[in-house]
Design a protein around this motif. Structure first.
Motif, PDB file in Angstrom:
ATOM      1  N   UNK A 270       0.830  -1.205   0.000  1.00 20.91           N
ATOM      2  CA  UNK A 270       0.000   0.000   0.000  1.00 20.91           C
ATOM      3  C   UNK A 270       0.862   1.252   0.000  1.00 20.91           C
ATOM      4  N   UNK A 271       1.843   1.305   0.904  1.00 18.23           N
ATOM      5  CA  UNK A 271       2.677   2.501   0.982  1.00 18.23           C
ATOM      6  C   UNK A 271       3.473   2.717  -0.302  1.00 18.23           C
ATOM      7  N   UNK A 272       4.029   1.642  -0.855  1.00 15.05           N
ATOM      8  CA  UNK A 272       4.820   1.776  -2.082  1.00 15.05           C
ATOM      9  C   UNK A 272       3.955   2.224  -3.254  1.00 15.05           C
ATOM     10  N   UNK A 273       2.791   1.598  -3.411  1.00 16.17           N
ATOM     11  CA  UNK A 273       1.949   1.912  -4.567  1.00 16.17           C
ATOM     12  C   UNK A 273       1.221   3.240  -4.412  1.00 16.17           C
ATOM     13  N   UNK A 274       0.920   3.648  -3.198  1.00 17.95           N
ATOM     14  CA  UNK A 274       0.366   4.989  -2.999  1.00 17.95           C
ATOM     15  C   UNK A 274       1.394   6.033  -3.430  1.00 17.95           C
ATOM     16  N   UNK A 275       2.648   5.785  -3.081  1.00 17.82           N
ATOM     17  CA  UNK A 275       3.700   6.717  -3.476  1.00 17.82           C
ATOM     18  C   UNK A 275       3.852   6.811  -4.982  1.00 17.82           C
ATOM     19  N   UNK A 276       3.895   5.663  -5.664  1.00 21.02           N
ATOM     20  CA  UNK A 276       4.051   5.701  -7.122  1.00 21.02           C
ATOM     21  C   UNK A 276       2.810   6.280  -7.791  1.00 21.02           C
ATOM     22  N   UNK A 277       1.643   5.978  -7.238  1.00 27.83           N
ATOM     23  CA  UNK A 277       0.417   6.521  -7.820  1.00 27.83           C
ATOM     24  C   UNK A 277       0.345   8.036  -7.705  1.00 27.83           C
ATOM     25  N   UNK A 278       0.672   8.547  -6.519  1.00 31.90           N
ATOM     26  CA  UNK A 278       0.639   9.994  -6.331  1.00 31.90           C
ATOM     27  C   UNK A 278       1.675  10.692  -7.208  1.00 31.90           C
TER      28      UNK A 278
ATOM     29  N   UNK B  55       6.576  12.134  -3.919  1.00 33.92           N
ATOM     30  CA  UNK B  55       5.663  11.194  -3.261  1.00 33.92           C
ATOM     31  C   UNK B  55       6.322   9.834  -3.094  1.00 33.92           C
ATOM     32  N   UNK B  56       7.050   9.380  -4.107  1.00 32.88           N
ATOM     33  CA  UNK B  56       7.731   8.086  -4.000  1.00 32.88           C
ATOM     34  C   UNK B  56       8.784   8.137  -2.908  1.00 32.88           C
ATOM     35  N   UNK B  57       9.596   9.174  -2.927  1.00 28.97           N
ATOM     36  CA  UNK B  57      10.655   9.280  -1.913  1.00 28.97           C
ATOM     37  C   UNK B  57      10.066   9.330  -0.506  1.00 28.97           C
ATOM     38  N   UNK B  58       9.040  10.137  -0.306  1.00 31.68           N
ATOM     39  CA  UNK B  58       8.448  10.249   1.021  1.00 31.68           C
ATOM     40  C   UNK B  58       7.832   8.951   1.503  1.00 31.68           C
ATOM     41  N   UNK B  59       7.084   8.283   0.627  1.00 35.67           N
ATOM     42  CA  UNK B  59       6.429   7.037   1.036  1.00 35.67           C
ATOM     43  C   UNK B  59       7.448   5.947   1.333  1.00 35.67           C
TER      44      UNK B  59
END
Length: 203
Positions: free
Chosen positions: A155-163, A171-175
């Motif tokens: 969830x955290x990885x894909x939320x980052x890539x999606x955002x 968003x990727x770096x933060x997540x």
């Protein structure tokens, strides 16, 4: 953590689907292999080419098939030891492909070495967290639980890539850095659980 709170609710949805798939002649192991092959192929083909949104939604879709193999096994009466090993092995392959692909994107496309380092750190920590549980169970101990299990990692990885795919910067770096910190906490929690289990087994 989500596995504890969401399992019953998810099962109410997936169990009828799993039963229908079994009646159609599909097998749990076949579903496991299909979901893993799709997730690995989409992660490695899409993320390194900068297609973050397509990668996010396709990888998410194929990983959702992982919910169905368990439902199919329950519909058949029970799972098998081989099926359990296959499922765990395929989970590691899919996770490794996802984080490696994100690291590849961060290096080659975004030029963000911090995000790439976070992705590789998450990859290693995810494997170690899973290994602690497997090694503890092989020794007759308990080492599961913790803040971040496989569902939370995805969830955290894909939320980052999606955002990031929708244009949200960093968003990727933060997540991923959030995931890395939570993964360290989870690793410590699992080691503490193994230590408690060992003390209880050999007082």
């Amino acid at each position: 953590m989500l596995n504890i709170f969401a399992r019953a609710s998810v099962s109410r949805v997936t169990d009828p689907i799993g039963a229908a798939l079994v009646r159609a002649g599909l097998t749990p192991n076949g579903m496991t292999l299909l979901g893993t092959a799709g997730a690995v192929a989409c992660a490695l083909a899409l993320f390194p080419n900068g297609m973050l949104l397509a990668g996010t939604f396709t990888v998410w879709g194929f990983t959702m098939l992982d919910l169905l193999d368990g439902a199919m096994a329950r519909a058949r009466g029970a799972g098998t030891p081989f099926g359990a090993v296959l499922d765990s092995t395929c989970d590691r392959l899919a996770d490794g492909a996802l984080f490696a692909a994100i690291a590849w994107w961060a290096f080659a496309v975004a030029g963000n070495h911090r995000a790439a380092a976070a992705a590789l750190l998450c990859l290693v920590l995810g494997l170690v967290i899973s290994y602690v549980k497997a090694r503890a169970e092989a020794s007759g101990l308990h080492g599961d639980g913790g803040l971040v299990e496989r569902a939370e990692r995805l969830i955290l990885a894909l939320v980052g890539t999606g955002l990031e795919g929708f244009g949200v910067p960093y968003a990727v770096e933060g997540s991923l850095w959030l995931l890395a910190v939570l993964s360290v906490v989870t690793l410590l929690q699992r080691m503490a659980a193994v230590a408690r289990s060992a003390r209880e087994a050999h007082p």
